[in-house]
Scaffold this active site. Structure first.
Site, short mmCIF file in Angstrom:
data_model
loop_
_atom_site.label_atom_id
_atom_site.label_comp_id
_atom_site.label_asym_id
_atom_site.label_seq_id
_atom_site.Cartn_x
_atom_site.Cartn_y
_atom_site.Cartn_z
N SER A 1 0.88 -1.17 0.00
CA SER A 1 0.00 0.00 0.00
C SER A 1 0.91 1.22 0.00
O SER A 1 2.08 1.15 0.39
CB SER A 1 -0.93 0.00 1.21
OG SER A 1 -0.21 -0.18 2.42
N GLU B 1 1.25 5.57 0.72
CA GLU B 1 0.67 6.75 1.36
C GLU B 1 1.02 8.00 0.58
O GLU B 1 2.16 8.20 0.17
CB GLU B 1 1.20 6.88 2.79
CG GLU B 1 0.58 8.05 3.55
CD GLU B 1 0.85 7.97 5.04
OE1 GLU B 1 0.39 6.97 5.66
OE2 GLU B 1 1.52 8.86 5.58
N ASP C 1 -1.06 14.48 16.30
CA ASP C 1 -0.10 15.22 17.11
C ASP C 1 -0.63 16.62 17.42
O ASP C 1 -1.36 17.21 16.61
CB ASP C 1 1.24 15.35 16.37
CG ASP C 1 1.89 14.00 16.14
OD1 ASP C 1 1.75 13.12 17.02
OD2 ASP C 1 2.53 13.82 15.08
N ALA D 1 -8.88 4.52 20.36
CA ALA D 1 -9.81 3.39 20.49
C ALA D 1 -11.26 3.88 20.41
O ALA D 1 -12.11 3.23 19.78
CB ALA D 1 -9.56 2.66 21.81
N PHE E 1 13.49 14.37 9.98
CA PHE E 1 12.10 13.98 10.18
C PHE E 1 12.00 12.77 11.10
O PHE E 1 11.14 12.72 12.00
CB PHE E 1 11.47 13.68 8.82
CG PHE E 1 10.00 13.37 8.87
CD1 PHE E 1 9.12 14.18 9.57
CD2 PHE E 1 9.48 12.26 8.21
CE1 PHE E 1 7.76 13.90 9.61
CE2 PHE E 1 8.13 11.97 8.25
CZ PHE E 1 7.27 12.79 8.95
N HIS F 1 3.75 -1.05 3.86
CA HIS F 1 3.16 0.26 3.56
C HIS F 1 4.29 1.23 3.25
O HIS F 1 5.16 1.47 4.10
CB HIS F 1 2.37 0.73 4.78
CG HIS F 1 1.55 1.95 4.56
ND1 HIS F 1 0.42 1.96 3.78
CD2 HIS F 1 1.68 3.22 5.05
CE1 HIS F 1 -0.11 3.18 3.79
NE2 HIS F 1 0.63 3.96 4.54
#
Length: 275
Positions: free
Chosen positions: A5, A7, A98, A118, A208, A258
């Site tokens: 996958s 992003e 964040d 959750a 980063f 990913h």
């Protein structure tokens, strides 16, 4: 066989959206399981996120849209979920998010918002979202007091209905493997997709990574020594290293990864070609 996958993030300009459409069309040739789209919670950033979803949808991609608790009320988030569903999105990546001041700032939930990931997972599930991915941290979340606390949070997210954990970028592959083993030992039944960040500029990625709490092993830094002014060689070495990470994870039974693309389709393609 490894499945992928990718992003992508919402660009700030209309020209950027055109470039993103071209990048996603190229990524689609690699037959990803899904393309995830990051999310800006406020104002124009939120609108740009929806525009990006529409752009990606036109490429025929299976989408996973990000959803964050930070700075939003329950009503706002419920509206976003409903709008995702209206756009054909049945998979979200549910995150706490964040603080606006940065990852080092204390986190405070919105007074009318969901207090945890959750809770957000449970709400998304109740409103009809079919698949929910959440975050995982092989090297511990920067604000977490311990690895055990991190594992308890992941267990809560899985119990609320999450079916996949996508990990934070991690350049220490053995740390990712140890974390996967801890998740399984804890009895957390959730798919795991290690997050791979192909390095396109070592100084930028190292900065980063430091902000995100991801370590940069010395042996990785050595691979890129002297290449700061050589982007072509950096990309080649970055693709080779990412492919080596994936190959090692595959040896450990990982079958899906990913890739954080930064909207750079050629680098993602180079990684898959290395494999």
């Amino acid at each position: 066989m490894t499945t992928f996958s990718f992003e992508v993030f919402p660009p700030k300009t209309d020209a950027g959206l055109v470039q993103l459409a071209e990048a996603v069309a190229e990524l689609e040739q690699l037959r990803p399981s899904f393309v995830s789209i990051t999310y800006g919670a406020g104002g124009s950033s939120r609108d740009r996120s929806f525009e990006t979803i529409s752009t990606v949808a036109r490429q025929g991609s299976t989408m996973a849209a990000h959803l964050t608790c930070v700075g939003q009320s329950r009503a706002d988030l419920d509206d976003v979920i409903d709008r995702y569903l209206s756009l054909g999105v049945s998979h979200v990546v549910a995150l706490r998010g964040d603080p606006p001041e940065g990852i080092d700032a204390p986190y405070a939930p919105h007074p009318d918002g969901y207090t945890s990931t959750a809770e957000l997972v449970a709400a998304a599930k109740a409103r009809g979202i079919e698949h929910i991915s959440v975050s995982g941290y092989p090297e511990k979340h920067p604000q977490s007091p311990s690895d055990d606390h991190d594992m308890a949070i992941l267990a809560e997210k899985a119990a609320a209905g999450a079916d996949r954990a996508i990990t934070q970028m991690c350049f220490d592959t053995e740390a990712t493997i140890r974390w996967i083993d801890r998740v399984r030992s804890a009895g957390i039944d959730i798919d795991i997709a290690p997050g791979i960040f192909p390095i396109h500029s070592f100084p930028a990625v190292a900065r980063f990574a430091a902000r995100c709490g991801a370590s940069m092993p010395a042996e990785v830094a050595e691979r890129f020594a002297g290449l700061d002014d050589d982007p072509d060689t950096t990309a080649k070495v970055g693709a080779e290293f990412a492919a080596q990470q994936i190959a090692r994870l595959r040896e450990h039974g990982v079958r899906h990864v990913h890739l954080y693309t930064l909207n750079r389709a050629p680098l993602a393609r180079a990684v898959t070609e290395q494999l």
